[in-house]
Scaffold this motif. Structure first.
Motif, PDB file in Angstrom:
ATOM      1  N   ASP A   1       0.825  -1.213   0.000  1.00  0.00           N
ATOM      2  CA  ASP A   1       0.000   0.000   0.000  1.00  0.00           C
ATOM      3  C   ASP A   1       0.861   1.265   0.000  1.00  0.00           C
TER       4      ASP A   1
ATOM      5  N   ALA B   1      -1.292  -4.325  -7.523  1.00  0.00           N
ATOM      6  CA  ALA B   1      -2.720  -4.582  -7.270  1.00  0.00           C
ATOM      7  C   ALA B   1      -2.963  -6.085  -7.101  1.00  0.00           C
ATOM      8  N   ASN B   2      -2.287  -6.890  -7.941  1.00  0.00           N
ATOM      9  CA  ASN B   2      -2.399  -8.357  -7.812  1.00  0.00           C
ATOM     10  C   ASN B   2      -1.777  -8.844  -6.505  1.00  0.00           C
ATOM     11  N   ASP B   3      -0.604  -8.284  -6.181  1.00  0.00           N
ATOM     12  CA  ASP B   3       0.072  -8.654  -4.935  1.00  0.00           C
ATOM     13  C   ASP B   3      -0.788  -8.295  -3.726  1.00  0.00           C
ATOM     14  N   ARG B   4      -1.453  -7.153  -3.818  1.00  0.00           N
ATOM     15  CA  ARG B   4      -2.303  -6.697  -2.705  1.00  0.00           C
ATOM     16  C   ARG B   4      -3.482  -7.659  -2.502  1.00  0.00           C
ATOM     17  N   GLU B   5      -4.051  -8.087  -3.618  1.00  0.00           N
ATOM     18  CA  GLU B   5      -5.191  -9.017  -3.543  1.00  0.00           C
ATOM     19  C   GLU B   5      -4.770 -10.326  -2.866  1.00  0.00           C
ATOM     20  N   LYS B   6      -3.571 -10.802  -3.222  1.00  0.00           N
ATOM     21  CA  LYS B   6      -3.057 -12.036  -2.615  1.00  0.00           C
ATOM     22  C   LYS B   6      -2.763 -11.829  -1.126  1.00  0.00           C
TER      23      LYS B   6
ATOM     24  N   LEU C   1      -4.159  -9.711   0.913  1.00  0.00           N
ATOM     25  CA  LEU C   1      -5.406  -9.575   1.671  1.00  0.00           C
ATOM     26  C   LEU C   1      -6.012 -10.926   2.029  1.00  0.00           C
ATOM     27  N   LYS C   2      -5.812 -11.902   1.155  1.00  0.00           N
ATOM     28  CA  LYS C   2      -6.366 -13.249   1.397  1.00  0.00           C
ATOM     29  C   LYS C   2      -5.736 -13.914   2.620  1.00  0.00           C
TER      30      LYS C   2
ATOM     31  N   ASP D   1     -11.002 -10.979   7.763  1.00  0.00           N
ATOM     32  CA  ASP D   1     -11.799  -9.778   7.482  1.00  0.00           C
ATOM     33  C   ASP D   1     -11.766  -8.750   8.608  1.00  0.00           C
TER      34      ASP D   1
END
Length: 255
Positions: A19, A165-170, A172-173, A177
């Motif tokens: 981020d 953006a792809n790295d961030r999505e991974k 977050l997983k 939550d």
């Protein structure tokens, strides 16, 4: 399988690094995105005013058309009354027709006056409209320039931004939550976008307030999530200071 505190902190710290890099990319764009948006909003406002001018002009032109039709109708009635006046049988009929002629003549004068007023308004609005169109033309040039600058900057970082953006999505997983929501909330309230920091030189890496030694020891253990008591940021670890070894002095040789 439930993640350990150490794994959660590592995932959060990794997300923060992603981020922060995304923030740096956005920062390079400066105020350009806002300037582009402001120009688009300004131009949209001008175009609304242009539409209003055009609608007003159309309405005035329709009024002129109606007044011209009224004049034609009055002229027909005048011709009709003039013919009737030639065949009157008494003064009463003559006076009545004369009044109708005067009334229709007055209607023509009023209609002509209203036509003149409408034409003046149309000319004024057309002048204002042309001036406004010139302003829009200039603002569109400014917008094209700003968009060009922004597009160039975006193009330079597009590939990296896509990967991040792809790295961030991974990343977050790997975070549950509830923790992700807390992270997002802290980030939103932090001026520099830092929600997860390290303790550096004995101080919080976000607000730079001193972190007591015992608290630093707890942070090192990574047994529980610890936040800065001053700014509320998550303290992910303690960065050890590397002391540079002072160079040894050479002994002078004896004579």
């Amino acid at each position: 399988m439930e993640s350990t505190v150490a794994q959660k902190l590592e995932a959060l710290h990794n997300l923060q690094k992603i981020d922060s890099r995304l923030d740096a990319i956005v920062k390079v764009r400066g105020a350009l995105p806002e300037e582009v948006q402001d120009l688009e909003d300004e131009i949209a406002g001008y175009e609304t005013r242009i539409d209003k001018f055009n609608a007003d002009i159309q309405s005035l032109e329709e009024d002129i058309k109606k007044h011209k039709e009224n004049i034609k109708e009055s002229e027909k009635l005048i011709k009709k009354y003039q013919d009737q006046q030639m065949n009157v049988r008494n003064n009463r009929e003559y006076d009545a027709i004369t009044k109708e002629l005067e009334l229709q003549d007055l209607e023509i004068q009023v209609s002509k006056k209203k036509i003149g007023e409408a034409e003046v308004k149309i000319e004024t609005k057309k002048t204002d409209l042309e001036a406004l169109k010139d302003v829009v033309k200039d603002r569109n040039k400014d917008l094209d320039n700003k968009k060009g600058e922004l597009d160039n900057i975006v193009a330079e970082s597009e590939a990296e931004e896509g990967k991040l953006a792809n790295d961030r999505e991974k990343a977050l997983k790997k975070i549950d939550d509830r923790l992700a929501k807390s992270y997002t909330k802290i980030r939103a309230n932090a001026k520099n976008g830092l929600a997860v920091v390290l303790v550096k030189r004995g101080a919080c890496g976000g607000c730079f307030n001193v972190v007591p030694p015992q608290r630093q020891a707890d942070i090192r253990e990574q047994k529980k999530l610890i936040v800065c008591e001053h700014c509320g940021r998550i303290l992910a670890g303690v960065e050890d200071e590397i002391e540079e070894e002072a160079p040894k002095k050479k002994r002078g040789s004896r004579a």
